[in-house]
Design a protein around this motif. Structure first.
Motif, short mmCIF file in Angstrom:
data_model
loop_
_atom_site.label_atom_id
_atom_site.label_comp_id
_atom_site.label_asym_id
_atom_site.label_seq_id
_atom_site.Cartn_x
_atom_site.Cartn_y
_atom_site.Cartn_z
N LYS A 31 0.83 -1.21 0.00
CA LYS A 31 0.00 0.00 0.00
C LYS A 31 0.86 1.27 0.00
CE LYS A 31 -3.61 2.25 2.71
NZ LYS A 31 -4.47 2.13 3.89
N LYS A 32 1.90 1.27 0.82
CA LYS A 32 2.78 2.43 0.91
C LYS A 32 3.57 2.63 -0.38
CE LYS A 32 6.55 4.33 3.65
NZ LYS A 32 7.44 4.11 4.79
N ARG A 33 4.07 1.55 -0.96
CA ARG A 33 4.95 1.66 -2.13
C ARG A 33 4.20 2.00 -3.42
NH1 ARG A 33 9.65 -1.28 -2.23
NH2 ARG A 33 10.00 -0.12 -4.14
N ILE A 34 2.92 1.59 -3.55
CA ILE A 34 2.22 1.87 -4.80
C ILE A 34 1.53 3.24 -4.78
CG2 ILE A 34 1.85 -0.56 -5.32
CD1 ILE A 34 -1.10 -0.18 -4.60
N ARG A 35 1.56 3.90 -3.67
CA ARG A 35 0.88 5.20 -3.53
C ARG A 35 1.24 6.17 -4.66
NH1 ARG A 35 2.45 7.23 1.77
NH2 ARG A 35 1.22 5.46 2.46
N ASP A 36 2.52 6.25 -5.02
CA ASP A 36 2.96 7.24 -6.00
C ASP A 36 2.97 6.72 -7.44
OD1 ASP A 36 3.33 9.13 -3.98
OD2 ASP A 36 5.37 8.49 -3.59
N LEU A 37 2.60 5.47 -7.64
CA LEU A 37 2.54 4.93 -9.00
C LEU A 37 1.34 5.53 -9.74
CD1 LEU A 37 3.22 1.08 -8.67
CD2 LEU A 37 4.75 2.84 -9.56
N PRO A 38 1.47 5.71 -11.05
CA PRO A 38 0.31 6.20 -11.81
C PRO A 38 -0.73 5.10 -11.97
CG PRO A 38 2.14 5.74 -13.28
CD PRO A 38 2.66 5.55 -11.88
N ARG A 39 -1.95 5.50 -12.21
CA ARG A 39 -3.05 4.57 -12.45
C ARG A 39 -2.69 3.70 -13.65
NH1 ARG A 39 -8.69 5.04 -11.25
NH2 ARG A 39 -9.87 3.72 -12.66
N GLY A 40 -2.93 2.40 -13.53
CA GLY A 40 -2.63 1.47 -14.61
C GLY A 40 -1.26 0.82 -14.50
N ALA A 41 -0.40 1.32 -13.61
CA ALA A 41 0.92 0.73 -13.41
C ALA A 41 0.75 -0.63 -12.74
CB ALA A 41 1.79 1.64 -12.55
N THR A 42 1.71 -1.51 -12.97
CA THR A 42 1.64 -2.83 -12.35
C THR A 42 2.70 -2.97 -11.28
OG1 THR A 42 3.07 -3.78 -14.04
CG2 THR A 42 0.68 -3.95 -14.40
N ALA A 43 2.37 -3.77 -10.29
CA ALA A 43 3.30 -4.03 -9.19
C ALA A 43 3.29 -5.53 -8.91
CB ALA A 43 2.90 -3.26 -7.94
N THR A 44 4.43 -6.02 -8.48
CA THR A 44 4.54 -7.40 -8.03
C THR A 44 4.95 -7.38 -6.57
OG1 THR A 44 5.18 -8.18 -10.22
CG2 THR A 44 5.74 -9.59 -8.36
N LEU A 45 4.15 -8.03 -5.76
CA LEU A 45 4.45 -8.18 -4.33
C LEU A 45 5.01 -9.57 -4.11
CD1 LEU A 45 4.22 -7.29 -1.31
CD2 LEU A 45 1.96 -8.37 -1.34
N LEU A 46 6.20 -9.66 -3.57
CA LEU A 46 6.78 -10.94 -3.20
C LEU A 46 6.47 -11.18 -1.73
CD1 LEU A 46 10.26 -10.55 -4.93
CD2 LEU A 46 8.18 -11.61 -5.85
N ALA A 47 5.66 -12.20 -1.47
CA ALA A 47 5.25 -12.47 -0.09
C ALA A 47 5.07 -13.96 0.10
CB ALA A 47 3.94 -11.74 0.21
#
Length: 70
Positions: free
Chosen positions: A21-37
């Motif tokens: 949640k903290k790390r994707i805050r500044d990403l633009p809409r439509g950007a993708t993220a991968t969470l390693l958990a």
């Protein structure tokens, strides 16, 4: 291609989702993220977080959870 990779391996609930949640805050809409958990609760927590926050859960492969920011 992933715009952001968030490493939360070894962290327990709720820390992986909070870190995402903290790390994707500044990403633009439509950007993708991968969470390693590797926390077993992430299989429930990540899709729930996406649904609540308006992000698209793209799926999971192993310990990699893919998200598109809404």
């Amino acid at each position: 291609m992933t715009d952001l990779e968030v490493d939360a391996l070894g962290l327990l609930c709720p820390l992986p989702v909070l870190r995402l949640k903290k790390r994707i805050r500044d990403l633009p809409r439509g950007a993708t993220a991968t969470l390693l958990a590797d926390d077993p609760a992430a299989h429930v927590d990540v899709p729930h977080f996406c649904a609540e926050a308006g992000h698209e859960f793209l799926g999971v492969e192993g310990h990699a959870f893919r998200i598109r920011k809404g």
